[in-house]
Write an enzyme that holds these catalytic residues in place. Structure first.
Site, PDB file in Angstrom:
ATOM      1  N   SER A   1     -37.309   0.970  36.590  1.00  0.00           N
ATOM      2  CA  SER A   1     -36.650   1.508  35.353  1.00  0.00           C
ATOM      3  C   SER A   1     -35.709   0.419  34.667  1.00  0.00           C
ATOM      4  O   SER A   1     -35.003   0.021  35.358  1.00  0.00           O
ATOM      5  CB  SER A   1     -35.882   3.063  35.439  1.00  0.00           C
ATOM      6  OG  SER A   1     -35.264   3.426  34.512  1.00  0.00           O
ATOM      7  N   GLY A   2     -36.002   0.203  33.298  1.00  0.00           N
ATOM      8  CA  GLY A   2     -35.415  -0.623  32.693  1.00  0.00           C
ATOM      9  C   GLY A   2     -35.979  -2.176  32.997  1.00  0.00           C
ATOM     10  O   GLY A   2     -35.235  -3.159  32.392  1.00  0.00           O
TER      11      GLY A   2
ATOM     12  N   SER B   1     -44.431   4.137  39.160  1.00  0.00           N
ATOM     13  CA  SER B   1     -45.374   4.001  40.236  1.00  0.00           C
ATOM     14  C   SER B   1     -44.774   3.485  41.517  1.00  0.00           C
ATOM     15  O   SER B   1     -45.308   2.176  41.602  1.00  0.00           O
ATOM     16  CB  SER B   1     -46.940   3.556  39.749  1.00  0.00           C
ATOM     17  OG  SER B   1     -46.741   2.212  38.976  1.00  0.00           O
TER      18      SER B   1
ATOM     19  N   GLY C   1     -42.832  -1.348  37.640  1.00  0.00           N
ATOM     20  CA  GLY C   1     -41.475  -2.111  37.717  1.00  0.00           C
ATOM     21  C   GLY C   1     -40.497  -0.989  37.837  1.00  0.00           C
ATOM     22  O   GLY C   1     -40.548   0.257  37.524  1.00  0.00           O
TER      23      GLY C   1
END
Length: 308
Positions: free
Chosen positions: A135-136, A207, A133
């Site tokens: 970042s954050g 990823s 997913g």
């Protein structure tokens, strides 16, 4: 081999392609671009990737042996094409120059204690929970909570986190597309070793590319790879921005940031899809543990820790 690149998408060393030579098709990876070739001057130039119509002299690693001749001896048995595994489109054409002998002296060492014996001793089935997913999005938070719950049950686990791995194993890699591919290739191999050890491994990495996530899946046993897509809209990730990265990326202070100036290819059919807005992370972690239990990854543990 000399390789001519024929795709708008760049060649990324470490990415898995299909190589067709003669009647045989095998998986192949460009392991190293020795040099690129200027078609006008024949000058040798350094380069980490190949763009459309560029030519390079490369090392390739294949998943199995193939029969071939050097191209200068036989153009038919000395030429090959590379095919994108996701689209089945031809992306490159090559001419074999010579074989590298470095792999012929390496043989797989059979071990007396295998993965099943290790897993049975732990009372669990090996699994790789691959959290992906933006970042954050909450990947690391959820993965940490899942591991805490498993640890409390006496399970044997390990978490591979993107930031932590870049402090050691992958400290030499940046954030270009080519470096991201190599980043995930290495992590996939480590996760495979941990799976062989019988562990439940939690991998928390952005990823961003489907091809590399598929490569990691292919390394694992049947049903062992569980893709967990933490599906959080980028607007929500920007609001959270725990490390201030989106602000820096939009200001141009960080290059190749996923979701801003580098793409994220969302999973199409993940085993678990988490819509992570307005849900307590503890609830999500419980859902993932329940998934593992329902599918037999968690056996009942005896008082001495042995599976029964």
């Amino acid at each position: 081999a000399h390789l001519i690149w024929m795709s708008d998408e760049p060649l990324l060393p470490g990415r898995s392609y299909m190589l067709k030579i003669g009647a045989k098709t095998v998986n192949a990876t460009v392991t190293d671009i020795k040099h690129k070739i200027n078609v006008n001057t024949f000058e040798h130039m350094a380069g980490k990737t190949l763009d459309l119509n560029e030519i390079a002299f490369c090392n390739l690693s294949l998943s199995s042996d193939v029969a071939f001749d050097p191209y200068e001896a036989n153009r038919t048995t000395g030429s090959f094409i590379l095919i994108d595994r996701m689209t089945n489109q031809t992306v490159g054409a090559g001419m074999v120059w010579f074989a590298l002998r470095r792999a012929t002296n390496i043989h797989w060492q059979a071990l007396d204690i295998d993965r099943k014996a290790r897993a049975d001793k732990m009372g669990q089935q090996p699994a790789v929970l691959w959290f992906t997913g933006l970042s954050g999005s909450g990947k690391s938070t959820i993965a940490s909570l899942v591991e805490k719950r498993l640890h409390a049950e006496g399970r044997h686990t390990y978490t591979l986190d993107g930031d932590n791995v870049r402090h050691g194993l992958n400290r030499d890699l940046g954030f270009t597309d080519a470096d991201r591919v190599e980043n995930i290739r290495r992590v996939g191999e480590v996760a495979k070793l941990m799976s062989d050890a019988g562990l439940i491994t939690l991998v928390s990495f952005i990823s961003p590319f489907r091809s590399e996530r598929q490569m990691a899946r292919d390394l694992m046993g049947e049903g062992e790879f569980i893709e967990v897509f933490v599906d959080t809209p980028i607007e929500e990730c920007k609001k959270r921005d725990p490390k201030g990265l989106y602000t820096k990326a939009e200001a141009g202070e960080i290059k190749n940031f996923t979701g801003i100036d580098s793409p994220y290819e969302a999973p199409e059919n993940p085993e678990i899809r988490i819509h992570n807005v307005g849900r307590p992370a503890e609830e999500v972690a419980d859902e993932i543990v329940a998934y593992l239990r329902a599918r037999g990854f968690l056996s009942v543990l005896g008082m001495d820790g042995d599976g029964i």
